[in-house]
Motif scaffolding. Sequence first.
Motif, short mmCIF file in Angstrom:
data_model
loop_
_atom_site.label_atom_id
_atom_site.label_comp_id
_atom_site.label_asym_id
_atom_site.label_seq_id
_atom_site.Cartn_x
_atom_site.Cartn_y
_atom_site.Cartn_z
N SER A 163 -19.32 1.36 -10.52
CA SER A 163 -18.73 1.84 -11.66
C SER A 163 -18.69 3.28 -11.73
N SER A 164 -19.82 3.72 -11.24
CA SER A 164 -20.23 5.25 -11.43
C SER A 164 -19.11 6.16 -10.36
N LEU A 165 -18.75 5.52 -9.05
CA LEU A 165 -17.79 6.04 -8.32
C LEU A 165 -16.67 5.80 -9.02
N ARG A 166 -16.03 4.69 -9.46
CA ARG A 166 -14.89 4.45 -10.05
C ARG A 166 -14.60 5.17 -11.12
N ASN A 167 -15.62 5.68 -11.94
CA ASN A 167 -15.19 6.25 -13.09
C ASN A 167 -14.87 7.96 -12.78
N THR A 168 -15.90 8.28 -11.78
CA THR A 168 -15.71 9.67 -11.33
C THR A 168 -14.36 10.05 -10.48
N LEU A 169 -14.07 8.73 -9.72
CA LEU A 169 -12.72 8.96 -9.09
C LEU A 169 -11.46 9.15 -10.21
#
Length: 363
Positions: A163-169
């Motif tokens: 989720s942290s990668l997805r939200n940052t992207l």
Amino acid sequence: MASSSDKKELINCFPVVSVQELVKDPILTTIPQHFVRLDDQQPADPSMSVIAPTIDMAQLVSGADEYDVELEKLHSTCKDWGLFQVVNHGVSSSVLERLKHEVEEFFKLPLEEKMKYKIREGEVEGYGNVARGAGKLDWSDRLYIITNPIHRRKPHLFPELPSSLRNTLESYFSELQMLATKLLSLMAKALKIDTKEMIEYFDDGMQAVKMTYYPPCPKPEVVMGITPHSDATLLTILHQVNGVDGLEINKDGVWFPASIHPDALVVNVGDILEIFSNGVYRSIEHRVVPNLDKERTSVAFFIDPKFEAEVGPSPGLTNPKNPPLFKRVGMEQYVKGFFAHDLNGKSYLHRLRIENGSEDNSA
């Protein structure tokens, strides 16, 4: 955690090779033959490194004293180079810092975790490595995902990322879309066509992201980080996440290492923009050579027209004295045709050229 033998078994089980896992092997003394590319194009001379042309977005805001000069510089760079680095781009430094952290964390995941996103048979999206011509492999691992339109997102890829990668992207994509809108609007002005035509061409169009990890290589001169090619896109925005160079460009038939400012984003003119501009702008053939000692990570964001659009020259740039140089083809057909061909220089673009006034309708 999997043992080294388990990792080798995982690598052998799937149509994917993890170079990142390969280089962890302490007994690796020779480069496996499926990575060796001795017959590929000539090496670049490190002493001939070129600084990619720099475009300063601060000079291109309305009312800036140097606006006209910088706009002409953008225009000539797109014609003569097809690649530039953009500074004062407006992308938040905090977003870029988070992106760096999240991308590095993704590639640190155990192989078993990353293999959840593996490239499935017959598909191009996902994690891993893909065979090029003659079955050769690039010295890199990549995660490639189509992110727009939303309904084209594969449920096992982007929605399932940490989720942290997805939200940052998502935050990063939002800022790059604003930058792309500014750049393409400026290009439309430089080409003297209606800005609205350009914006409508790519607004809510196909977008994709590719995160790539290039491990150090004991013999970088015999492999390719990525095969020489031009991007099939309208525009590509590249971020060298950890600041390690490796990008090389083909300028006038000669390969040069490209030196990029650590705070800059790299922008490539894609094949679709060359077609849209009727050959005024030129896409650039480029490749990546891995580093002897350092790993390299990058994130490329690909911007394209809508799937319902037609890829072809702008009506505002063709007339009886300046006939179209490229045939027209639906975006859906264009994409399918690109992925059906081997990645090889600008060969796909050349297939779309109108030769001697006649069209070949097979993309």
